[in-house]
Design a protein around this motif. Structure first.
Motif, PDB file in Angstrom:
ATOM      1  N   ARG A  70       0.839  -1.210   0.000  1.00 30.14           N
ATOM      2  CA  ARG A  70       0.000   0.000   0.000  1.00 30.14           C
ATOM      3  C   ARG A  70       0.869   1.253   0.000  1.00 30.14           C
ATOM      4  N   SER A 109       2.269   1.665  -3.569  1.00 27.44           N
ATOM      5  CA  SER A 109       1.267   2.129  -4.542  1.00 27.44           C
ATOM      6  C   SER A 109       0.788   3.544  -4.232  1.00 27.44           C
ATOM      7  N   LEU A 113      -1.143   4.465  -1.539  1.00 27.20           N
ATOM      8  CA  LEU A 113      -2.339   4.569  -0.705  1.00 27.20           C
ATOM      9  C   LEU A 113      -1.978   4.981   0.718  1.00 27.20           C
ATOM     10  N   ALA A 146       0.697  11.008  -5.843  1.00 31.07           N
ATOM     11  CA  ALA A 146      -0.595  10.413  -5.497  1.00 31.07           C
ATOM     12  C   ALA A 146      -0.708   9.060  -6.192  1.00 31.07           C
ATOM     13  N   PRO A 147      -1.543   8.157  -5.647  1.00 30.20           N
ATOM     14  CA  PRO A 147      -1.644   6.809  -6.223  1.00 30.20           C
ATOM     15  C   PRO A 147      -1.904   6.818  -7.730  1.00 30.20           C
ATOM     16  N   GLU A 148      -2.820   7.733  -8.168  1.00 28.46           N
ATOM     17  CA  GLU A 148      -3.176   7.682  -9.586  1.00 28.46           C
ATOM     18  C   GLU A 148      -1.975   8.026 -10.480  1.00 28.46           C
ATOM     19  N   ALA A 159       0.211   5.016 -10.672  1.00 30.90           N
ATOM     20  CA  ALA A 159      -0.377   4.036 -11.579  1.00 30.90           C
ATOM     21  C   ALA A 159      -0.082   4.416 -13.023  1.00 30.90           C
ATOM     22  N   ARG A 160      -0.168   5.708 -13.316  1.00 35.07           N
ATOM     23  CA  ARG A 160       0.061   6.140 -14.691  1.00 35.07           C
ATOM     24  C   ARG A 160       1.537   5.975 -15.089  1.00 35.07           C
ATOM     25  N   MET A 171      -1.144  -1.884  -8.836  1.00 40.80           N
ATOM     26  CA  MET A 171      -1.363  -2.771  -7.710  1.00 40.80           C
ATOM     27  C   MET A 171      -2.672  -3.543  -7.870  1.00 40.80           C
ATOM     28  N   ARG A 200      -7.389   2.784 -18.271  1.00 39.77           N
ATOM     29  CA  ARG A 200      -7.201   4.237 -18.085  1.00 39.77           C
ATOM     30  C   ARG A 200      -5.795   4.555 -17.593  1.00 39.77           C
ATOM     31  N   ALA A 201      -5.267   3.685 -16.714  1.00 37.68           N
ATOM     32  CA  ALA A 201      -3.931   3.944 -16.179  1.00 37.68           C
ATOM     33  C   ALA A 201      -2.872   3.712 -17.246  1.00 37.68           C
ATOM     34  N   SER A 207      -8.324   5.153  -7.794  1.00 36.10           N
ATOM     35  CA  SER A 207      -7.049   5.868  -7.865  1.00 36.10           C
ATOM     36  C   SER A 207      -5.940   4.921  -8.313  1.00 36.10           C
ATOM     37  N   MET A 239      -6.295   2.894 -10.588  1.00 35.72           N
ATOM     38  CA  MET A 239      -6.493   2.785 -12.031  1.00 35.72           C
ATOM     39  C   MET A 239      -6.088   4.078 -12.735  1.00 35.72           C
ATOM     40  N   GLY A 240      -5.361   4.914 -12.049  1.00 38.70           N
ATOM     41  CA  GLY A 240      -4.889   6.146 -12.665  1.00 38.70           C
ATOM     42  C   GLY A 240      -5.923   7.255 -12.676  1.00 38.70           C
ATOM     43  N   VAL A 241      -7.037   7.063 -11.951  1.00 38.97           N
ATOM     44  CA  VAL A 241      -8.079   8.088 -11.913  1.00 38.97           C
ATOM     45  C   VAL A 241      -7.937   8.883 -10.615  1.00 38.97           C
TER      46      VAL A 241
END
Lengths: 237, 289, 409
Positions: free
Chosen positions: A46, A49, A51, A70-72, A75-76, A81, A103-104, B177, B179-181
């Motif tokens: 966590r 990633s 969180l 930030a997590p998003e 991810a991008r 995770m 989306r990521a 989040s 998922m990149g959102v």
């Protein structure tokens, strides 16, 4: 080029859970993190990633610091995770869940789509495509969660207890899928597992976490063979 | 028949505002109790450009919607979001949104004065006969818009990528989040849309009652009631809730006098809260591990 | 046993004590010129406490007092040698704040007289307190008769607006003419409640009955149900006892929407505020108002014109702008006669015995008060005016109330 965790400290509220954990995952490599309940395994993924906030230490991806992102945004950047308990969007369909994963991965879509290959192997997901995620069985849900993560084009994949709540047979299937994911995506995989034996069998390297610290690390096969590990985690007297 | 027609039409205004509550609730689990002031904000923004002859009425309405929407996004970012960071049980946003209400009310009153001002933008005067009942065209316009906008919102959330993201955030912002959102962005967007809606309602309502700082306040209770009856988690909710609340309160007003109208509506809310707390069309959130 | 000190919380107690001290320090400022006595130039400066909604949606009800001071202060000083030092307290239109404001003015500021509050409900709230405090109470705004209890003598309250009992006396005959069915819609506040009470008691005394009585909440979204109930009950005369013109507009809009066409629609001067901009000419075409003031000529009009000219704004509440003028005229005369505003009982008596009240340059009202009558106006129909409106919402004089009662208007 790797995911590097450098002496991080993190936790909930005032109590730190991880104290000075360092580890490394290289692309294409599968790394297991094993340890007893409460050792801080989930806290570790966590934190990587995003969180959970890092209190001290640093996390870098291919030499770029992501410690404060930030997590998003992580991810991008390809740090993807699969959370404990799958965490599918319950009222979205299988297809929509996987679309969310994509989306990521937007902007990093070169090469063939690894999702297709997975769906071709595990055809059940195609059949379930339009079904609401909450109606799937536990094993199917875990597959969707994995495919959703793959749709995000991971460079590093963090798997939090993928076998949790699954029958031994299903667990086997999930581990097959994980192996396939590694093959198809070439991502470095950090596998956090309660089932230490299987995890170690599947991995290249491993870390043993105890009380929020790395107690041991090394070649997975060597660790799996060590008496200490066998006694503590593999239930062998 | 008359209370049914009038109730349905009046329910439209409430439904439009209830839709604002639903929009912010499904995406951020918060409600903006300053909604009444955004109604006024939209009305005054439009009033401010009312004299621009080159701008068609639609443009003036858009100005009202945009101003309310932009301020709404800022309010979310700086006055709601920072007060939701302590987990699910963090309800400090409740106080901050009430504070926003007071501050906005004072600001608008200081700038515009307390008296209602006539607003002619998007004004349709006169009444139309609907199944033997005289209905004001302005109210009919509001009700029609409520239905059209609700249907559009439902279509958008069901059929577009943006809607998918909204639904995902609504079900599980943390996983979204991953998922990149950015749930914060989605929340900001939802606030912009929701307050824009409130602004739109304000512009159209002001054409009837005039623009005044307190114009939105009397609508607040009914709108929250409508949102709760329909279900805060459902975009269909405001339509059903608005219809039920409108018809019931009008029916009670006709039968027993106006003081029973609002009472009947609020009794409906209590009944719904007792029998189906998630609202008639709301879904109980289930967590399956 | 009760123990007023709080030994277990010394810190809290001391904070409270400090706060209290600093409050008293602020309140009891003695650097004021308002001694209530004549200074070297022979001018008496009076410390006048003014209570009203300075802020909030009802602030027009403070503004009219402000406008009247701004316009006429110099005149009163010139005419009577009385200068008003206004100490204003915001009552935020709430009963609680009104009580606080009045207590501050009397206890901390030691004012010579109190003007306001303008809203009936809030005035009722503090009536006992002010009567007990023996401070001349200048009621230029409220219409409710209930504010003054004449059983309490000497009585300290004076009313220069008409009262609801009076307007119902004037209107009763109009509304119930030819045994018409009467409906009243009233705002859900002190003013509205007083209206409906007096209409009902007039009806009872004169052998009639009010057919429909409906209240409207301030800012209500619609009044369709109210009007439908009147329509279906066969109401022929409607009286609107509504505080805010905006709500009056909601009612007349519903009347038009329902196609309701009662023979008579009467209301009060409150329609002059905030109504016109929110209504259409066809909605006010049949409305009439009655008022003891002549808005179209003479002293009443002079007051309104002077306010418009001095402030650049329309009179906030025209009826009350006039009644405030009359009130200040009465009080200034009384202070002049006594020579010392601190002699409150003497000032009160001088007000009660006043011979001539001036409104503007040209209007006078003689000996309006008695011990058991502190109301400027009477319910004599021949002294009231009936107005209608033209399509631009200009007042049109229809005749005196007597004429309209006799032959219809």
């Amino acid at each position: 080029m790797s995911l590097v965790v450098d002496t991080i400290e993190s936790g909930y509220d005032r109590a730190p859970i991880l104290t000075g954990v360092s580890l490394r995952v290289d692309p294409g490599e599968m790394v297991a993190v094993v340890g007893s309940n409460g050792a801080g395994k989930s806290t570790l993924v966590r934190t990587i990633s995003g969180l959970l906030a890092v209190r001290s230490g640093a996390i870098t991806v291919d030499d770029v610091a992501i410690t404060k992102l930030a997590p998003e945004r992580r991810a991008r950047r390809g740090v993807v995770m699969v959370p404990e308990g799958r965490k599918l969007f319950p009222q979205l369909t299988v297809g929509e869940n996987i679309a969310m994963g994509r989306r990521a991965g937007r902007g990093r879509t070169s090469g063939e789509d690894p999702v297709d290959a997975l769906l071709d192997t595990f055809t059940i997901l195609r059949e379930r495509w339009g079904q609401q995620a909450s109606l799937l069985s536990g094993g199917e849900q875990q597959m969707v969660a994995l495919v959703r993560a793959v749709a995000a084009r991971p460079r590093y994949l963090l798997l939090d207890e993928p076998s949790l709540g699954l029958s031994p047979l299903k667990t086997l299937e999930v581990f097959q899928l994980i192996e396939l994911v590694r093959e198809r995506t070439g991502a470095g995989i950090l596998l956090v597992e309660q089932m230490a034996d299987q995890a170690l069998a599947a991995s290249d390297r491993a870390y043993v976490l105890e009380h929020g610290k790395v107690a041991m690390e090394g070649d997975a096969a060597t660790l799996r063979a060590s008496d200490e590990i066998r006694r503590a985690y593999l239930g062998v007297a | 028949m008359e209370p049914v027609i009038i109730g349905l039409v009046l329910g439209g205004l409430y439904a439009l505002l209830a839709q604002s509550f639903v929009l912010t609730f499904i995406t951020t689990r918060t409600l903006n109790f300053a909604l009444g002031e955004f109604v006024a904000l939209g009305a005054f923004a439009t009033l401010a450009v009312a004299s621009w002859g080159w701008l068609p009425d639609v443009g003036k309405v858009v100005v009202g919607v945009l101003v309310a929407g932009v301020v709404g996004a800022f309010v979310h970012r700086f006055l709601i979001l920072p007060f939701t960071t302590q987990g699910e049980h963090d309800v400090r946003w409740l106080l901050s949104s009430v504070a926003v209400s007071f501050v906005l009310l004072d600001l608008i009153t200081n700038v515009e004065g307390p008296s209602p001002q006539r607003s002619d933008t998007a004004r349709v005067s006169g009444t139309v006969d609907l199944f033997g009942t005289g209905v004001s065209k302005q109210q009919l316009l509001l009700a029609t818009l409520a239905v059209v906008i609700s249907l559009l919102l439902i279509l958008v959330t069901k059929r577009t990528p943006m809607g998918l993201v909204m639904r995902a955030v609504s079900q599980d912002p943390e996983t979204a989040s991953l998922m990149g959102v950015s749930p914060r962005r989605v929340g900001m967007g939802a606030y912009a849309a929701a307050m824009g809606l409130a602004g739109l309602a304000g512009v159209l309502y002001a054409a009837t009652v005039g623009a005044s700082p307190v114009m939105g306040e009397p609508l607040l209770v009914a709108s929250i009631a409508v949102a709760i009856v329909g279900g805060l988690g459902s975009l269909w909710g405001p339509l059903l809730g608005g219809a039920l609340y409108g018809v019931l309160s009008q029916f009670a007003s006709y039968q027993w006098g106006t003081i029973w109208g609002e009472t009947a509506g609020l009794l409906l809310v209590i009944a719904v809260l007792v029998w189906k707390p998630e609202g008639l069309l709301g879904r109980r959130t289930e967590v399956k591990l | 046993m009760f123990n007023w000190s709080s030994p277990r919380k010394p810190l809290l107690a001391s904070i409270a004590a400090v706060a209290l001290l600093s409050l008293t320090a602020c309140g009891g400022s003695d650097d004021s010129d308002a001694t209530g006595k004549a200074d070297a130039d022979g001018v008496i400066t009076v410390k006048l406490g003014v209570v009203g909604p300075k802020t909030g949606p009802a602030s027009l009800y403070y503004q009219y007092m402000d406008q009247t001071f701004e316009t006429f202060s110099d005149d009163f000083e010139e005419k009577y040698g009385v200068r008003f030092e206004v100490i204003a307290e915001d009552d935020k239109a709430s009963p609680e704040e009104t009580a606080r404001a009045v207590s501050t003015l009397i206890n901390d500021e030691g004012v010579h007289a109190i003007l306001g509050p303008p809203l009936s409900g809030n005035a009722l709230q503090v009536a006992e307190t002010i009567q007990r405090s023996k401070v001349p109470w200048l009621l230029a705004g409220p219409n409710a008769d209930e504010i003054i209890n004449y059983d309490q003598q000497p009585n300290w309250a004076f009313q220069t607006n008409f009262t609801n009992q009076q307007i119902m006396e004037v209107l009763g005959q109009r509304l119930f003419a030819n045994d018409a069915k009467v409906g009243i819609v009233f705002s859900a506040d002190g003013f509205g409640q007083s209206n409906v009470d007096h209409l009902k008691s007039w009806a009872k005394e004169n052998g009639h009955e009010v057919t429909v009585e409906e209240s409207i909440q301030p800012g209500a979204a619609d009044a369709n149900a109210i009007i439908q109930r009147m329509k279906s009950s066969g109401v022929e005369s409607v009286f609107m006892g509504i505080t805010q013109g905006a709500d009056t507009a909601t009612v007349t809009r519903a009347i038009a929407q329902a196609g309701f066409d009662p023979a008579t629609i009467m209301t009060t001067g409150t329609i002059l505020t905030n109504y016109k901009d929110l209504a259409e000419p066809e909605q006010w075409a049949n409305i009439q108002i009655v008022d003891p003031r002549n808005f179209l000529e003479g002293g009443d009009k002079e007051v309104l014109d002077a306010v418009q000219e001095a402030t650049g704004d329309a009179p906030a509440i025209p009826t009350n702008n006039i009644s405030t003028y009359a009130m200040l005229d009465i009080y200034a005369q009384a202070v002049k006669e006594v020579g010392d505003a601190n002699e409150k009982e003497a000032v009160r008596k001088a007000m009660e015995d006043i011979e001539t009240v001036h409104i503007g340059e040209t209007l006078t009202i003689d000996s309006p008060f008695a011990a058991d009558d502190h109301r400027l106006y009477t319910d004599d129909l021949s002294t009231w005016f009936t107005y209608g409106f033209d399509k631009d919402f200009n007042l049109v004089l229809k005749g005196t109330a007597q004429e309209c009662a006799d032959k219809g208007c």
